[in-house]
Write an enzyme that holds these catalytic residues in place. Structure first.
Site, PDB file in Angstrom:
ATOM      1  N   GLU A  76      31.284  79.563  59.065  1.00 31.48           N
ATOM      2  CA  GLU A  76      30.374  79.997  60.397  1.00 31.48           C
ATOM      3  C   GLU A  76      31.248  80.887  61.145  1.00 31.48           C
ATOM      4  OE1 GLU A  76      27.487  79.363  60.590  1.00 31.48           O
ATOM      5  OE2 GLU A  76      26.759  77.558  59.552  1.00 31.48           O
ATOM      6  N   ARG A 131      29.479  84.413  62.031  1.00 31.78           N
ATOM      7  CA  ARG A 131      28.962  84.774  63.417  1.00 31.78           C
ATOM      8  C   ARG A 131      30.001  85.633  64.255  1.00 31.78           C
ATOM      9  NH1 ARG A 131      25.035  80.032  64.866  1.00 31.78           N
ATOM     10  NH2 ARG A 131      24.853  78.816  62.903  1.00 31.78           N
ATOM     11  N   ASP A 135      23.046  79.670  49.080  1.00 26.22           N
ATOM     12  CA  ASP A 135      22.317  80.785  49.297  1.00 26.22           C
ATOM     13  C   ASP A 135      23.076  81.994  49.320  1.00 26.22           C
ATOM     14  OD1 ASP A 135      23.291  79.811  51.779  1.00 26.22           O
ATOM     15  OD2 ASP A 135      21.230  79.979  52.854  1.00 26.22           O
ATOM     16  N   GLU A 150      15.109  83.808  57.858  1.00 25.07           N
ATOM     17  CA  GLU A 150      14.995  84.374  56.336  1.00 25.07           C
ATOM     18  C   GLU A 150      13.784  84.971  56.026  1.00 25.07           C
ATOM     19  OE1 GLU A 150      18.228  81.430  57.268  1.00 25.07           O
ATOM     20  OE2 GLU A 150      16.234  81.004  57.262  1.00 25.07           O
TER      21      GLU A 150
END
Length: 602
Positions: free
Chosen positions: A190, A194, A328, A507
């Protein structure tokens, strides 16, 4: 006597010159000791201990002073891009009519207005904190307390032309302290996508004009690099911040999610490209070498299970496979790393194409719909060692997170000239569009189940089969299924909704945007516009936009959460959907999994 004095002066002058020379040389050596050798040869350990330092503020970073217990002795060289190795991706759009332009601009302004609404709420209630709670107005720090929403939204501010807001945000970025943290444990994944992605993207978009963006990106790179200081140089993905900062011993974890491990390449590679410091590329390439070596030996060769053992470097034993959550972005980054490297190595193309063959063979299914739509979803598989691959049953679980897949497959089809895969991409994108349009409030939930077709080419609607899937009852007990359908508000074709939330995810619109930029299909902007209006109608608050606890019922109850990716991804993709095609061209940028555009080398 005068001659002697003159000679002594000359001697003193020479000695002073020599002293100044060696003093200058030592300063230069100190300045550049942070740059490991660009050659393939062994590196002196001291070169590894001094991190890259492109600015004066860099020396203030506590991470720059932490020695490596397991230093790298020989760096993996970064491949040079090959000119014209990546074909043109974007469609050539024709000149639009004045009427079409007026509609597009109106939609663009509506998206921008909702962004500024959410941004103003963040500024007013949670400035320099990670998130604002859109119902209570409280601040929330789930990502270390380094102003996640601010950093995540930097590039969106710039893309939308909000320069004054952008420059105020950059001033705030310069004051961020990566030597303190609001959490005991930090997610490296993360933090990477980010924060590091956000800083590098803003730096790229502005042509390097704002020095604090790179300064802070390097500080962050130094910090994250410490997480790789383990005996096998695999990173600790759930990382004890305080222990690492104090130089504590670090041990590689046994159970790691593949998305956490395999989704670091783009940001680390781009940091190496900008700074010319190879350590970051070297760090992530070591991970991907393990993925590559074990790709043919997993229970579904070509794919990797959701969980891997990093301590033992065993990426093959676990039996669960998905393209949704927890896996993913690993697959997304194979393709995008190939593009970012400008085709400088065939390694990532091979990894991606091997994965795609397995995806096509095992992971995709057509759902039965009452309208007969020829669409696709990706499911999940448990691959036990006893059942042959050809007989594995797919779990028809449709995750919102997996909606990224259509965009990924579309880009791969374009650059590798695979027309049949572009058709697969179209069906995947339209599958997620169907999921939005079919659900009662026009929004796709986090996780739902559908009914897989027995025949991919001929799949007529069968209500009895749907009832059986809904209630797992016999055909004679269809009344129970009907009651369950009404109780759970299930549209035709959806057999269950496992997670009713909508947490402002991007998405679906991401893949619609990519497919539109690649094909120019004129129906896609209208579908995106309907999706946008449905989302805004249900999520808007006085402060910003709120996640939904249950997006399947009228007046969906709101949750007090607005993730930073709402500004970084969802609203950005909607904005790009209605922008002119040269705004963040796919031929110029690679977007990371947080929607941050990184400048391509070629």
């Amino acid at each position: 006597m005068a001659y002697f004095l003159l000679s002594r002066q000359r001697i003193i002058l020479v000695l002073l010159t020599v002293c100044f020379f060696f003093l200058w040389k030592s300063q230069v050596a100190l300045q550049y000791s942070s740059f490991p050798s660009r050659t393939k040869g062994p590196l002196d350990s001291q070169q590894i201990l001094n991190p890259h330092s492109p600015s004066k503020s860099d020396g203030q970073s506590p991470w720059a002073r932490i020695p490596q217990r397991y230093p790298v002795r020989s760096m993996i060289p970064m491949p040079s891009p090959v000119p014209n190795a990546i074909p043109t991706i974007q469609h050539r759009f024709e000149r639009e009519s004045s009427e079409a332009r007026a509609v597009r601009i109106a939609r663009l302004n509506a998206v921008k207005g909702n962004f500024t609404h959410a941004w103003s709420g963040y500024k007013a209630h949670a400035w320099l904190r990670d998130e604002v709670k859109p119902l209570s107005g409280q601040a929330h720090d789930p990502f270390g307390g380094w102003a996640a929403t601010l950093v995540d939204a930097l590039d969106t501010l710039w893309i939308m032309g909000l320069k004054d807001e952008f420059e105020r945000a950059v001033e705030a970025v310069a004051k961020l302290d990566f030597g303190s943290c609001t959490m005991d444990e930090v997610s490296v994944f993360e933090t990477n996508i980010r924060y590091l992605g956000g800083l590098l993207s803003a730096y790229d978009l502005t042509g390097g004009k704002y020095a604090p963006l790179l300064q802070k990106a390097v500080e962050l790179g130094q910090m994250l690099y410490v997480a790789f200081d383990t005996p096998n140089r695999m990173p600790i993905t759930r990382w004890n911040f305080a222990a690492a900062l104090n130089g504590g011993q670090q041990k590689t974890q046994e159970t790691v999610l593949v998305a956490d491990l395999g989704s670091l390449t783009l940001e680390f590679t781009r940091l190496s490209q900008i700074t010319k410091d190879p350590r970051y590329f070297d760090a992530v390439q070591r991970i991907m070498d393990v993925f590559g070596e074990q790709q043919p030996r997993t229970k579904i060769p070509g794919l990797w299970p959701v969980v891997v053992n990093v301590k033992k470097l065993d990426f093959t034993s676990y039996a669960g496979f998905t393209l949704g959550g927890m896996a993913d972005s690993l697959y997304e980054y194979l393709l995008k790393e190939h593009i970012l490297l400008g085709g400088g190595t065939q390694r990532y193309q091979e990894l991606y194409q091997h994965a795609m063959e397995a995806i096509k063979r095992h992971m995709l299914y057509r759902p039965m719909t009452d309208g007969g739509e020829d669409i696709l979803f990706s499911g999940s598989i448990w691959a036990d060692s006893k059942t042959p691959l050809s007989q594995l049953d797919i779990d028809a679980e449709a995750q919102h997170l997996a909606c990224f897949l259509g965009g990924m497959v579309a880009i791969g089809a374009k650059i590798f000239n695979k027309d049949e895969e572009l058709e697969i991409a179209r069906k995947l994108v339209h599958g997620c569009i169907w999921a939005y349009e079919t659900n009662r409030q026009g929004i796709m939930p986090e996780v739902m189940h559908t009914v897989p077709c027995d025949d991919q080419t001929n799949c007529p609607w069968n209500s009895t089969k749907w009832f059986e899937a809904v209630d797992r009852a016999s055909p004679q007990d269809s009344r129970a299924a009907v009651l369950k359908i009404k109780e759970k508000n299930l549209p035709p074709g959806i057999s269950g909704i496992d997670d009713t939330r909508y947490i402002l995810r991007p998405e679906a619109i991401e893949s619609i945007f990519i497919l539109y930029r690649i094909t120019g299909n004129p129906s896609l902007p209208d579908k995106a516009w309907r999706m946008f209006n449905a989302i805004i109608k249900s999520t808007i608050t006085d402060i910003g936009h709120a996640a939904l606890e249950d997006c399947t019922i009228p007046n969906p109850p709101k949750a007090d959460r607005m993730e930073s990716f709402w500004l970084a991804e969802t609203l950005k993709y909607f904005y790009l959907m209605f922008s002119e095609p040269d705004v963040i061209s796919l031929d110029e940028y690679v977007l990371n999994t947080e929607g941050h555009p990184l400048k391509r080398s070629v």
